[in-house]
Every structure is written in C-alpha cells, then in structure tokens.
Design a protein around this motif. Structure first.
Motif, PDB file in Angstrom:
ATOM      1  N   ARG A 119       0.843  -1.201   0.000  1.00 34.47           N
ATOM      2  CA  ARG A 119       0.000   0.000   0.000  1.00 34.47           C
ATOM      3  C   ARG A 119       0.870   1.240   0.000  1.00 34.47           C
ATOM      4  N   PRO A 120       0.393   2.323  -0.593  1.00 34.68           N
ATOM      5  CA  PRO A 120       1.135   3.576  -0.486  1.00 34.68           C
ATOM      6  C   PRO A 120       1.263   3.982   0.980  1.00 34.68           C
ATOM      7  N   LYS A 121       2.323   4.744   1.275  1.00 35.98           N
ATOM      8  CA  LYS A 121       2.555   5.235   2.645  1.00 35.98           C
ATOM      9  C   LYS A 121       2.326   6.745   2.659  1.00 35.98           C
ATOM     10  N   GLY A 175      -4.048   4.481   1.568  1.00 36.80           N
ATOM     11  CA  GLY A 175      -2.794   3.817   1.942  1.00 36.80           C
ATOM     12  C   GLY A 175      -2.663   3.745   3.443  1.00 36.80           C
ATOM     13  N   ASP A 176      -1.474   3.343   3.906  1.00 34.83           N
ATOM     14  CA  ASP A 176      -1.205   3.320   5.342  1.00 34.83           C
ATOM     15  C   ASP A 176      -0.795   4.722   5.779  1.00 34.83           C
ATOM     16  N   ALA A 196      -6.452  -0.131   6.190  1.00 34.66           N
ATOM     17  CA  ALA A 196      -5.337   0.816   6.330  1.00 34.66           C
ATOM     18  C   ALA A 196      -4.730   0.590   7.703  1.00 34.66           C
ATOM     19  N   LEU A 199      -1.778   9.707  -6.390  1.00 35.84           N
ATOM     20  CA  LEU A 199      -1.647   8.258  -6.176  1.00 35.84           C
ATOM     21  C   LEU A 199      -2.380   7.457  -7.245  1.00 35.84           C
TER      22      LEU A 199
END
Ligand code: APR
Length: 311
Positions: free
Chosen positions: A3-5, A28-29, A60, A244
């Motif tokens: 996941r995107p941060k 994301g997270d 998330a 994103l």
C-alpha cells in the motif's frame, strides 16, 4: 504491491482529519507525526481511527510517532505543522512562528523521504511551500501547496447557497495567492454550464467574491481557537488522491510558476494537471485586463511575504 505510505506532519486539527479521510478513502497506510510533546496526540488519533476502520470497513494501518525515521519511504507527505490563526490575525502574521517549524520539517523530509510528493498546508501558504522547496531541493513538480481547491470550494459553496442549487453543479476556480487578494474568476464560473454572471447581479457577485477572500477569517472568527480544518483536509486529500491514482485531475494548486500568467520564480495558485508525475502541467490561458490587474495585486502580496522568508 504494498500500500502507499502517507505521512502526515502535524497531528492537530487538519492532521487528524487528513488521517480520517485517507483511511476512509483507503489511500494507503498512514503515519501521523508530531513533536515529542504532542506524540500522544499523534498516537491517540492513529489508534482512534484504526478502531473506526473496523466499522467503516477500511483496510489501512495507522501509527503515530514523533520520530522522523518512521516517515522513511513515504509516497505522499502532507504538512500541517505550525500555528493556526487566531481571530484578527492575517496568514502573513504567522510567518515568524511557522518558518522555523517549516525549516525543521523540511530538513527532516529531505533526509528521510526526499522522493515523496509533498503537499504543504501550513500558512502563510505560498511562502511556506517556497521554503519547503528551497530546503528540500526537491523538484517543483513534487512540491506543491494546497490553497486553490479550498478557496474554490468556498467560492462554489457560496454560489450554490446563493442560488439554491446543488453544490455539484458549480464549476469555478480561484487563482492567485492564498491571501485576501486571491482572484475568483467569475467570468469562467458556471452553474450547470450557465454563466454565473448572468445568474447573480454584479454587485451581489462581488459580495460573494469578497466573502470568499475572507472565507478563512470568517471561520477563524467562528471557531475562535484556530482555523478551518474539515475543508482544508478534504482539499489536500483530493490532491493526494489525484497523484496516487494518476487521475490527471485539473485542480487549482499553489505551483512553482515559470512565466504562467506573468508569474515567474515563485509559488502561485494556478490550474494544474495532477497525476503520477505530480504537477504534470500548468494550464495557462488569457486573462482580461481586470483579471490581470487583480493577479498583479495578488502576485505583489505573495512576493512581499516571500521576500520576508529568510532561509
Ligand atoms: N514539527 C511537527 N509538528 C509540529 C511542529 C514541528 N516542529 N510544531 C508544531 N507542530 C504541530 C503541533 O503540535 C500541532 O499538533 O502542528 C500541529 C498543528 O495543529 P493545529 O494547531 O491543530 O493546527 P491546524 O488547524 O491543524 O493548522 C495547521 O495549517 O491551515 C494551516 O494556518 C494553519 O499553519 C496552520 C496549519
């Protein structure tokens, strides 16, 4: 694929709402960062929203920290670190207090996540995003300020309220600096495709423009202890989402200008295409003489604050 941060620097009012929206939209997270004295705030909001995620059914992972190292590898950073306005203050009066904070933040971002797409919300907006770019040395397409979406949201909401129409049907944008000289372009504002200048008498439309310009101060006056936080958070999340998802959204953002609208070598609110390349393009167009004069007034205001931004 992981996941995107998403790193949120500042876990205050806007920071908390950014975390909530990012979670609900499953962008994301989320890592909420704040200073050691406010680490509990960051950890508490992360835990609270983590618990909400079971109810809202969002995937998330959230965490709170006061250690910059935890932002390492972030794909998106959104900065709200700094003091908000109190009633009667201008955004520019925050420069002295917030520049020192931005300097510290930017030095750490340069060290720990230099490749992130960085969105600044801290005020005075145009000067703070300038400082962020100068200190991080990150390319201009990845360093951006959130102001135009918020100013435009205020303008659109006042028009829809005036006409009793759906909020969805107003198309508009506000250009210029994030200050009292911002420039709502009434000529290109439409409601369901109908020119707003034909729907609202000129005098009343001017009152709406003035209310938009003071839209932030109106909320500071109501809240008394700080400034707006729901709409500012939603505006920055719209930018992060466009990046994103490579959405190529056309959004008014504070972007580094190199001649567009006669603005050179500074951040200014302009319509941008936002996608995986960050600010992929600024959409420039011809202004009329009245608009040019308003843009020049706004440019001069921003230039004055930037000149006072001693790095
Ligand atoms: N590093 C990181 N965070 C910091 C630092 C720092 N050096 N200094 C202060 N902060 C944190 C505070 O601890 C606080 O939790 O920034 C947070 C700011 O939160 P709020 O005071 O609730 O302010 P907020 O309403 O979120 O607005 C933040 O956005 O719209 C602008 O003008 C507004 O500049 C202000 C910013």
């Amino acid at each position: 694929m992981t996941r995107p941060k998403i790193g949120l620097v500042g876990a205050g009012q806007i920071g908390g709402n950014l975390a909530l929206l990012a979670t609900q939209k499953q962008l994301g997270d989320v890592v909420l960062f704040d200073i050691p004295q406010a680490e509990g705030l960051a950890k508490g909001k992360a835990l609270d929203i983590q618990q909400l995620s079971t109810i809202e059914r969002c995937d998330a992972t959230l965490s709170g920290t006061s250690n910059y190292q935890d932002l390492e590898g972030a794909d998106v950073i959104i900065i709200t670190a700094g003091f908000p306005r109190k009633p009667g203050m201008s955004r520019e009066e925050l420069l002295g207090k917030n520049l020192g904070i931005m300097t510290d933040v930017a030095q750490n971002l340069k060290k720990f996540c230099p490749n992130a797409f960085m969105i600044n919300i801290a005020n005075p907006l145009d000067a703070m995003v300038y400082a962020l770019k100068q200190i991080t040395s990150a390319p201009a397409n990845r360093v951006i300020g959130m102001s135009g979406i918020l100013d435009t949201a205020r303008f659109k909401s006042f028009i829809a309220m005036e006409l009793g129409t759906s909020m969805k049907d107003v198309t508009a944008f506000v250009l210029g600096g994030h200050g009292d000289d911002m420039v709502p372009i009434t000529r290109l504002t439409t409601v369901g495709g109908v020119p707003v200048e034909e729907l609202i008498p000129a005098g009343r439309l001017e009152e709406i423009v003035q209310r938009t310009r003071k839209g932030g101060a109106e909320l500071v006056g109501l809240y008394k202890t700080g400034s707006a936080y729901f709409a500012p958070a939603a505006a920055a999340i719209e930018m992060a989402e466009a990046y994103l998802g490579d959405h190529k959204r056309v959004l008014p953002c504070a972007a580094w200008c190199t001649g567009e609208f006669g603005i050179n070598g500074m951040y200014f609110g302009v319509p941008c295409i936002v996608g995986a390349g960050g600010i992929e393009k600024i959409l420039s167009f011809e202004l009329n003489d009245k608009e040019k004069a308003m843009i020049e007034t706004s440019r001069a205001s921003v230039a004055k604050t930037v000149a006072e931004t001693k790095l």
